[in-house]
Design a protein around this motif. Sequence first.
Motif, PDB file in Angstrom:
ATOM      1  N   LEU A 134       6.826  -1.535   3.982  1.00  0.00           N
ATOM      2  CA  LEU A 134       5.389  -1.754   4.293  1.00  0.00           C
ATOM      3  C   LEU A 134       4.588  -1.501   2.672  1.00  0.00           C
ATOM      4  O   LEU A 134       3.724  -2.427   2.363  1.00  0.00           O
ATOM      5  CB  LEU A 134       4.641  -1.205   5.268  1.00  0.00           C
ATOM      6  N   ALA A 135       5.024  -0.740   2.190  1.00  0.00           N
ATOM      7  CA  ALA A 135       4.296  -0.202   0.851  1.00  0.00           C
ATOM      8  C   ALA A 135       4.758  -0.944  -0.301  1.00  0.00           C
ATOM      9  O   ALA A 135       3.946  -0.971  -1.420  1.00  0.00           O
ATOM     10  CB  ALA A 135       4.817   1.292   0.656  1.00  0.00           C
ATOM     11  N   THR A 136       5.844  -1.689  -0.261  1.00  0.00           N
ATOM     12  CA  THR A 136       6.428  -2.525  -1.208  1.00  0.00           C
ATOM     13  C   THR A 136       6.232  -4.154  -0.946  1.00  0.00           C
ATOM     14  O   THR A 136       6.650  -4.905  -1.884  1.00  0.00           O
ATOM     15  CB  THR A 136       7.697  -2.210  -1.661  1.00  0.00           C
ATOM     16  N   SER A 137       5.739  -4.495   0.228  1.00  0.00           N
ATOM     17  CA  SER A 137       5.740  -5.925   0.647  1.00  0.00           C
ATOM     18  C   SER A 137       4.688  -6.767  -0.184  1.00  0.00           C
ATOM     19  O   SER A 137       5.055  -7.863  -0.604  1.00  0.00           O
ATOM     20  CB  SER A 137       5.618  -5.921   2.283  1.00  0.00           C
ATOM     21  N   PRO A 144      -4.431  -2.910  -5.148  1.00  0.00           N
ATOM     22  CA  PRO A 144      -3.736  -2.239  -4.334  1.00  0.00           C
ATOM     23  C   PRO A 144      -3.996  -1.883  -3.163  1.00  0.00           C
ATOM     24  O   PRO A 144      -5.139  -1.437  -3.040  1.00  0.00           O
ATOM     25  CB  PRO A 144      -3.113  -1.032  -5.467  1.00  0.00           C
ATOM     26  N   GLY A 145      -3.339  -1.878  -1.878  1.00  0.00           N
ATOM     27  CA  GLY A 145      -3.509  -1.354  -0.770  1.00  0.00           C
ATOM     28  C   GLY A 145      -3.478   0.134  -0.692  1.00  0.00           C
ATOM     29  O   GLY A 145      -3.004   0.838  -1.587  1.00  0.00           O
ATOM     30  N   LYS A 146      -4.058   0.674   0.475  1.00  0.00           N
ATOM     31  CA  LYS A 146      -3.911   2.395   0.667  1.00  0.00           C
ATOM     32  C   LYS A 146      -2.570   2.605   0.695  1.00  0.00           C
ATOM     33  O   LYS A 146      -2.225   3.778   0.280  1.00  0.00           O
ATOM     34  CB  LYS A 146      -4.532   2.630   1.922  1.00  0.00           C
ATOM     35  N   LEU A 147      -1.789   2.017   1.352  1.00  0.00           N
ATOM     36  CA  LEU A 147      -0.517   2.200   1.457  1.00  0.00           C
ATOM     37  C   LEU A 147       0.384   2.356   0.317  1.00  0.00           C
ATOM     38  O   LEU A 147       1.106   3.240  -0.098  1.00  0.00           O
ATOM     39  CB  LEU A 147       0.527   1.629   2.553  1.00  0.00           C
TER      40      LEU A 147
END
Length: 272
Positions: A35-38, A45-48
């Motif tokens: 999920l963090a690299t998708s 950038p998203g929170k993850l």
Amino acid sequence: MHLSPIIELGGLRFDLSIILMLLVTCTIVFVLARLATSNLSVENPGKLQNFMEWVVEFIQNMISSTMDLKKGKPFLALGMTLLMFIFVSNMLGLPFGIVTNYEDPAKATFFGKPLVTVQELFAEAHTANAEEHPHAAVQWWKSPTADAGVAMALAGLIFLLVHILGMFRNTKAYFKHYVQPFPFFLPINLIEQFSKLLTHGMRLFGNIFAGEVLISVLLKLGALGVAGSIASVLGLVVWQGFSIFVGAIQAFVFTILTFVYISQAIETHDEH
């Protein structure tokens, strides 16, 4: 204490709870990493993604504090995997547990295979007193690092990695340090290496196992009436919060000790 759900296949014993929890841990870590690299983004950038970038920076700081960052960069993925895997493993036994109770040993099976720990418990009880009706509680959900075998297996993998790196990347200095400062120090230096293996694994196991034992003790307070229930709830709230802190610290300690041992193996005495 609860029993482990162990079955026997081909003369070998397999702890089903450990297998289950390791699969759950690997799945959670894989999903988080995926999920963090998708959906990587430089502008938004998203929170993850921000969290994973913080983890990467945190691991890099750990590496640079123990060895030259240029030499340590290849171990960045190792550090991230260890930190995430051990932290998730430490947390799994905190929110809840799954325990099955057995009054009849014939019902203690898993896909037709008897749970040997339950069978042995009933056999021992009947040998001592044929009229006794024992009760078996089998725990299926727990922190995998609360098992000595898992903790020592992790430490053993790091132990092998460290010494393989030392032998192939720093051969002369690696073998020389066993006879320093004098050759008769060889037995002491060998004992030191194996003591690192033992303390590396048992430190992790001891802290997580003790935490889960205390949680089970606090849960049993609920059987002492209203006062016991109140004490149980308050104790669990406090201990759950503290256990998260302990689990994070143990993941950090295990990972940074890994980097310390690697740096000792691949760097010469002048580089330390």
